[in-house]
Design a protein around this motif. Structure first.
Motif, PDB file in Angstrom:
ATOM      1  N   PRO A 286       0.847  -1.201   0.000  1.00 49.31           N
ATOM      2  CA  PRO A 286       0.000   0.000   0.000  1.00 49.31           C
ATOM      3  C   PRO A 286       0.884   1.253   0.000  1.00 49.31           C
ATOM      4  N   THR A 287       0.420   2.309  -0.660  1.00 45.75           N
ATOM      5  CA  THR A 287       1.207   3.528  -0.827  1.00 45.75           C
ATOM      6  C   THR A 287       1.704   4.088   0.494  1.00 45.75           C
ATOM      7  N   VAL A 288       0.837   4.234   1.477  1.00 48.78           N
ATOM      8  CA  VAL A 288       1.236   4.826   2.760  1.00 48.78           C
ATOM      9  C   VAL A 288       2.274   3.960   3.453  1.00 48.78           C
ATOM     10  N   LEU A 289       2.040   2.667   3.491  1.00 49.10           N
ATOM     11  CA  LEU A 289       2.989   1.741   4.117  1.00 49.10           C
ATOM     12  C   LEU A 289       4.315   1.756   3.356  1.00 49.10           C
ATOM     13  N   GLY A 290       4.245   1.837   2.052  1.00 51.27           N
ATOM     14  CA  GLY A 290       5.450   1.857   1.228  1.00 51.27           C
ATOM     15  C   GLY A 290       6.307   3.068   1.497  1.00 51.27           C
ATOM     16  N   ARG A 291       5.696   4.253   1.554  1.00 52.03           N
ATOM     17  CA  ARG A 291       6.438   5.485   1.776  1.00 52.03           C
ATOM     18  C   ARG A 291       7.051   5.556   3.165  1.00 52.03           C
ATOM     19  N   LYS A 292       6.315   5.138   4.158  1.00 46.60           N
ATOM     20  CA  LYS A 292       6.748   5.307   5.556  1.00 46.60           C
ATOM     21  C   LYS A 292       7.677   4.188   6.041  1.00 46.60           C
ATOM     22  N   ILE A 293       7.439   2.961   5.614  1.00 43.22           N
ATOM     23  CA  ILE A 293       8.165   1.829   6.188  1.00 43.22           C
ATOM     24  C   ILE A 293       9.029   1.098   5.166  1.00 43.22           C
ATOM     25  N   ILE A 294       8.431   0.719   4.055  1.00 42.80           N
ATOM     26  CA  ILE A 294       9.124  -0.147   3.094  1.00 42.80           C
ATOM     27  C   ILE A 294      10.254   0.574   2.356  1.00 42.80           C
ATOM     28  N   MET A 295      10.029   1.793   1.860  1.00 41.48           N
ATOM     29  CA  MET A 295      11.065   2.483   1.089  1.00 41.48           C
ATOM     30  C   MET A 295      12.331   2.734   1.905  1.00 41.48           C
ATOM     31  N   PRO A 296      12.248   3.222   3.150  1.00 38.64           N
ATOM     32  CA  PRO A 296      13.498   3.365   3.918  1.00 38.64           C
ATOM     33  C   PRO A 296      14.216   2.025   4.113  1.00 38.64           C
ATOM     34  N   ALA A 297      13.452   0.968   4.361  1.00 40.07           N
ATOM     35  CA  ALA A 297      14.065  -0.357   4.525  1.00 40.07           C
ATOM     36  C   ALA A 297      14.682  -0.832   3.206  1.00 40.07           C
ATOM     37  N   LEU A 298      14.016  -0.551   2.079  1.00 38.03           N
ATOM     38  CA  LEU A 298      14.557  -0.956   0.776  1.00 38.03           C
ATOM     39  C   LEU A 298      15.847  -0.205   0.451  1.00 38.03           C
ATOM     40  N   LEU A 299      15.935   1.050   0.840  1.00 37.29           N
ATOM     41  CA  LEU A 299      17.175   1.796   0.607  1.00 37.29           C
ATOM     42  C   LEU A 299      18.337   1.143   1.352  1.00 37.29           C
ATOM     43  N   ASP A 300      18.124   0.780   2.605  1.00 41.92           N
ATOM     44  CA  ASP A 300      19.160   0.076   3.364  1.00 41.92           C
ATOM     45  C   ASP A 300      19.477  -1.271   2.711  1.00 41.92           C
ATOM     46  N   PHE A 301      18.438  -1.970   2.258  1.00 45.65           N
ATOM     47  CA  PHE A 301      18.613  -3.273   1.605  1.00 45.65           C
ATOM     48  C   PHE A 301      19.463  -3.125   0.351  1.00 45.65           C
ATOM     49  N   ARG A 302      19.191  -2.110  -0.475  1.00 43.01           N
ATOM     50  CA  ARG A 302      19.937  -1.899  -1.726  1.00 43.01           C
ATOM     51  C   ARG A 302      21.404  -1.581  -1.457  1.00 43.01           C
ATOM     52  N   ILE A 303      21.669  -0.841  -0.375  1.00 39.59           N
ATOM     53  CA  ILE A 303      23.056  -0.540  -0.016  1.00 39.59           C
ATOM     54  C   ILE A 303      23.765  -1.824   0.408  1.00 39.59           C
ATOM     55  N   ARG A 304      23.070  -2.631   1.192  1.00 43.47           N
ATOM     56  CA  ARG A 304      23.673  -3.875   1.695  1.00 43.47           C
ATOM     57  C   ARG A 304      23.831  -4.931   0.603  1.00 43.47           C
ATOM     58  N   PHE A 305      22.869  -4.995  -0.333  1.00 44.52           N
ATOM     59  CA  PHE A 305      22.876  -6.005  -1.395  1.00 44.52           C
ATOM     60  C   PHE A 305      22.740  -5.326  -2.764  1.00 44.52           C
ATOM     61  N   PRO A 306      23.805  -4.734  -3.270  1.00 39.54           N
ATOM     62  CA  PRO A 306      23.716  -3.984  -4.525  1.00 39.54           C
ATOM     63  C   PRO A 306      23.406  -4.835  -5.750  1.00 39.54           C
ATOM     64  N   ASP A 307      23.598  -6.139  -5.679  1.00 41.13           N
ATOM     65  CA  ASP A 307      23.332  -6.996  -6.832  1.00 41.13           C
ATOM     66  C   ASP A 307      21.882  -7.471  -6.896  1.00 41.13           C
ATOM     67  N   VAL A 308      21.056  -7.027  -5.967  1.00 44.92           N
ATOM     68  CA  VAL A 308      19.635  -7.371  -5.981  1.00 44.92           C
ATOM     69  C   VAL A 308      18.862  -6.157  -6.490  1.00 44.92           C
ATOM     70  N   MET A 309      18.185  -6.337  -7.598  1.00 42.23           N
ATOM     71  CA  MET A 309      17.366  -5.266  -8.166  1.00 42.23           C
ATOM     72  C   MET A 309      15.982  -5.330  -7.522  1.00 42.23           C
ATOM     73  N   THR A 310      15.433  -4.163  -7.215  1.00 42.12           N
ATOM     74  CA  THR A 310      14.109  -4.137  -6.592  1.00 42.12           C
ATOM     75  C   THR A 310      13.139  -3.402  -7.496  1.00 42.12           C
ATOM     76  N   ASP A 311      11.972  -3.972  -7.648  1.00 38.13           N
ATOM     77  CA  ASP A 311      10.858  -3.326  -8.342  1.00 38.13           C
ATOM     78  C   ASP A 311       9.790  -3.079  -7.294  1.00 38.13           C
ATOM     79  N   THR A 312       9.360  -1.846  -7.194  1.00 36.36           N
ATOM     80  CA  THR A 312       8.316  -1.540  -6.221  1.00 36.36           C
ATOM     81  C   THR A 312       7.068  -1.106  -6.958  1.00 36.36           C
ATOM     82  N   ALA A 313       5.936  -1.464  -6.391  1.00 37.89           N
ATOM     83  CA  ALA A 313       4.650  -1.058  -6.945  1.00 37.89           C
ATOM     84  C   ALA A 313       3.753  -0.643  -5.790  1.00 37.89           C
ATOM     85  N   SER A 314       3.085   0.487  -5.970  1.00 37.72           N
ATOM     86  CA  SER A 314       2.138   0.956  -4.960  1.00 37.72           C
ATOM     87  C   SER A 314       0.780   0.374  -5.263  1.00 37.72           C
TER      88      SER A 314
END
Length: 150
Positions: free
Chosen positions: A105-133
């Motif tokens: 959901p958009t609200v959950l994505g903006r507040k919780i998931i996106m910050p966690a995904l940014l940390d995830f991308r830094i930790r695992f740069p070879d994993v591509m992420t596709d997000t959908a609201s």
């Protein structure tokens, strides 16, 4: 002085290095899975190619010559670098890679998931992420499908 870069000379360099570290051809042979004689002959061939005495031998001990000490410092550093490279390659093979798709959901994505995904991308740069609201209407319709069809 001849070039020391060949398969035979590389095996001689390894035998020499391990003999210096262990203090004997017999101990080097055990560590390398070779006979003491094979280690001694590899070192002798290396000495012959270089035209230098690298080790002084007695029946009970090995002593590194000045030239042998110089060579040993280089060889030890190179072998450590090769070992480190091998270890790093093993880590790369174990690192996650690929693609994941995250639909939230958009609200959950903006507040919780996106910050966690940014940390995830830094930790695992070879994993591509596709997000959908997902809108509230889509979520409700999916929940409704689960209740009626699940």
């Amino acid at each position: 002085m001849s070039s020391i870069v060949s398969i035979e000379s590389l095996s001689g360099l390894v035998a020499f290095s391990v003999a210096v570290e262990t203090g004997s051809f017999a101990a080097a042979g055990r560590k390398l899975g070779l006979s003491a004689s094979a280690v001694g002959k590899a070192v002798e061939r290396l000495e012959a190619r270089l035209g230098l005495r690298l080790l002084n031998r007695t029946t009970r001990s090995l002593a590194v010559t000045g030239e042998g000490d110089i060579l040993y410092r280089y060889v030890a550093r190179i072998l450590k670098e090769l070992h480190d490279a091998e270890q790093e390659l093993h880590l790369v093979q174990k690192a996650p890679r690929g693609r994941i798709k995250v639909s939230v959901p958009t609200v959950l994505g903006r507040k919780i998931i996106m910050p966690a995904l940014l940390d995830f991308r830094i930790r695992f740069p070879d994993v591509m992420t596709d997000t959908a609201s997902m809108t509230s209407r889509l979520i409700l319709s999916m929940v409704g499908m689960t209740w009626c069809c699940g």
